[in-house]
Write a protein that holds these residues in place. Structure first.
Motif, short mmCIF file in Angstrom:
data_model
loop_
_atom_site.label_atom_id
_atom_site.label_comp_id
_atom_site.label_asym_id
_atom_site.label_seq_id
_atom_site.Cartn_x
_atom_site.Cartn_y
_atom_site.Cartn_z
N ILE A 68 15.84 26.73 -18.26
CA ILE A 68 15.85 28.06 -18.88
C ILE A 68 14.40 28.53 -18.96
O ILE A 68 13.58 27.91 -19.63
N GLU A 90 16.37 33.22 -16.06
CA GLU A 90 15.22 33.95 -16.62
C GLU A 90 15.72 35.25 -17.24
O GLU A 90 16.47 35.99 -16.63
N ARG A 91 15.22 35.51 -18.46
CA ARG A 91 15.72 36.71 -19.16
C ARG A 91 15.15 38.02 -18.59
O ARG A 91 15.77 39.06 -18.67
N GLY A 118 6.50 22.27 -21.85
CA GLY A 118 5.57 23.40 -21.84
C GLY A 118 5.47 24.01 -23.24
O GLY A 118 5.65 23.33 -24.25
N ALA A 145 7.41 25.65 -24.95
CA ALA A 145 8.60 25.49 -25.79
C ALA A 145 8.44 24.27 -26.70
O ALA A 145 8.86 24.28 -27.86
N THR A 156 12.24 25.54 -20.54
CA THR A 156 10.87 25.95 -20.18
C THR A 156 10.77 27.43 -20.57
O THR A 156 10.26 28.25 -19.81
N ARG A 188 19.59 36.19 -20.07
CA ARG A 188 19.00 35.65 -21.31
C ARG A 188 19.88 34.54 -21.84
O ARG A 188 21.09 34.72 -22.04
N CYS A 189 19.29 33.40 -22.09
CA CYS A 189 20.03 32.33 -22.74
C CYS A 189 20.15 32.71 -24.22
O CYS A 189 19.14 32.95 -24.88
#
Ligand code: FAD
Length: 454
Positions: A11, A35-36, A303, A305, A164, A132-133
């Protein structure tokens, strides 16, 4: 809603997602990336367009390992040192490293992101944009998505998900609901704004090209990094509130008076300052630490996150790329045994990411305040001399972080010892010829040789 299964789902297709996806595809793991945002190769996205990042050894190593460095090398500008601009317009140059090989590299965030996404697709990664998740079920592994264009909701199944998705991670937000999840976020009282210095005649740069320019002003600063199109991407760092602050720059006249008083030479190069300033949002800077980074073998953070840091050591992306190096080494050992791999990844990395988070805060004071201090510049000279005399024992902290792949926690520990040594050697003198080099030799042997060998 239908659910389909895929081995690994990432994500976030910012800087780290595509790099990790490429490297995993190279090792035979099929990857899907969500990817949002829309695809920035086809749609103009203003945020982060003009901003440049400093890419250094850890990031370069990860790109080399993925076979991407030869491509990325074409879109960087090496910066050999810091060029400090005083209010009176005097310029002082301080090299970053001991020679021409020790440079940091300016790269446009957007160009890098685009290059990574192109490479990911060439490697067979499918990137799903505008997705978007919105949630992740830590028990079933189902990922909930919303199409940002149509509003349509969907759900996909995943054996394992890697978040991510940056400092505001949704995957981390799901983990926050678990018992005994440790989380801290620390905002700076400072914000930042992206500005631009346009190219001069014939797309020429109007400032020295191979330098990171700094206008340090004690409690605030302006920086400028070169772009390959001749422009400079600038960032103004200011407190949110107070006398010299974003709150105080609430009108065109206040903004112009402030720049005339503090950055007169930069102002002359910024014909669009007013439009730029009021169109660009004020960003916040946060340090995020959390643990655990994983839930069984179902989810992992990687990363920003897992560990967002403030930008003053130029290491956020470099550190995130080094996460990929470390993760891939463990893939070599544990294959797709996700529960073991995720747990080992955090164990091997957490002390280092905590260390760089603290070093980045420390470097904030150095950049905005101390780089203008002649005694600090003298200490830097002594530091470089010590490195020349004792290359195996004394490597400046900045160099350990930026030009070496010394674990961040080791760089922090040795850096603290070296800082104390420098204070002992420099505090009562001001010239190189007055430094007590016998004492330096004794300190190196006593303090550093036990850690590094003779
Ligand atoms: C002002 C500033 C200057 C910096 N300068 C440097 C520098 O000089 N050198 C350096 O090394 N680092 C620098 N950094 C840090 C660097 O930008 C980050 O560390 C880096 O971008 C982290 O990469 P990432 O992939 O983890 O996150 P990001 O690059 O933020 O990518 C996250 C991606 O996830 C997507 N996403 C978020 N939520 C969702 C969701 N719910 N569903 C789907 N997608 C989602 C986002 O749209 C984004 O594309 C700087 C940061 C700032 C703010």
């Amino acid at each position: 809603m239908t659910a389909e299964r895929a081995p690994l789902t990432l994500i976030g297709s910012g800087l780290t997602g595509p790099l990790l996806a490429i490297s995993l595809m190279q090792r035979g793991f099929p990857i899907r990336l969500y990817e949002r945002r829309p695809d920035m190769r086809h749609v103009h996205i203003s945020a982060g367009r003009s901003i440049n990042l400093a890419l250094s050894t850890r990031g370069i190593y990860a790109l080399q390992q993925a076979g991407l460095w030869h491509q990325i090398q074409k879109i960087i500008i090496p910066m050999r040192g810091r060029m400090m601009h005083s209010v009176a317009g005097e310029i002082t140059f301080m090299p970053y490293g001991k020679d021409e090989t020790e440079v940091i590299n300016s790269i446009s965030r957007a160009d890098l992101n685009i290059a990574l996404m192109n490479a990911a697709e060439e490697h067979g990664v499918s990137i799903h944009f505008n997705q978007r998740c919105t949630g992740f079920d830590l028990r079933s592994g189902d990922v909930h998505l919303r199409d940002e264009e149509t509003g349509a909701e969907s759900m996909i199944g995943a054996d394992a998900v890697i978040g991510t998705d940056g400092s505001a991670s949704v995957i981390r937000a799901e983990m926050l609901k678990l018992q005994r999840f440790n989380f801290s976020q620390q905002y700076l009282d400072y914000g930042y704004k992206e500005l631009t210095i346009p190219a001069g005649h014939d797309a020429r740069q109007v400032l020295e090209l191979h330098a990171l320019h700094i206008w340090p002003r004690g409690t605030f600063m302006l920086i400028a990094l070169p772009n390959i199109d001749g422009t400079f991407g600038c960032i103004l760092f200011l407190p949110f509130e107070g006398e010299s602050s974003f709150a105080a720059l609430d009108s065109e006249s206040n903004l112009l008076s402030f720049f005339k008083a503090e950055f007169p030479d930069a102002l002359q190069l910024m014909p669009h300052l007013i439009e730029n300033f009021f169109a660009s949002p004020t960003g916040a800077m946060v340090t995020i630490k959390c643990s655990p980074w994983h839930v069984d073998g179902k989810a992992l953070l990687l990363g920003d996150a897992a560990h967002a840091i403030v930008p003053f050591f130029g290491q956020g992306m470099n550190c995130a790329f080094e996460d990929c190096t470390c993760f891939l080494n463990l893939v070599g050992r544990f294959g797709s045994d996700w529960p073991v791999l995720f747990s080992e990844f955090e164990k091997s990395r957490k002390a280092d990411t905590d260390a760089i988070a603290d070093l980045a805060i420390e470097n904030f004071v150095e950049m905005r305040d101390r780089v203008a201090d002649p005694h600090f510049l003298f200490r830097k000279k002594v530091e470089l001399e010590l490195e020349k005399k004792y290359p195996a024992q004394f490597v400046p902290k900045y160099a350990m972080v930026t030009f070496h792949r010394t674990p961040y926690s080791v760089a922090a520990e040795r850096g603290a010892i070296q800082d104390r040594m420098l204070s002992e050697l420099c505090d009562s003198v001001q010239r190189m010829e007055d430094v007590d080099w016998n004492k330096a030799e004794a300190l190196v042997q006593r303090e550093l040789a036990p850690l590094t060998g003779p």
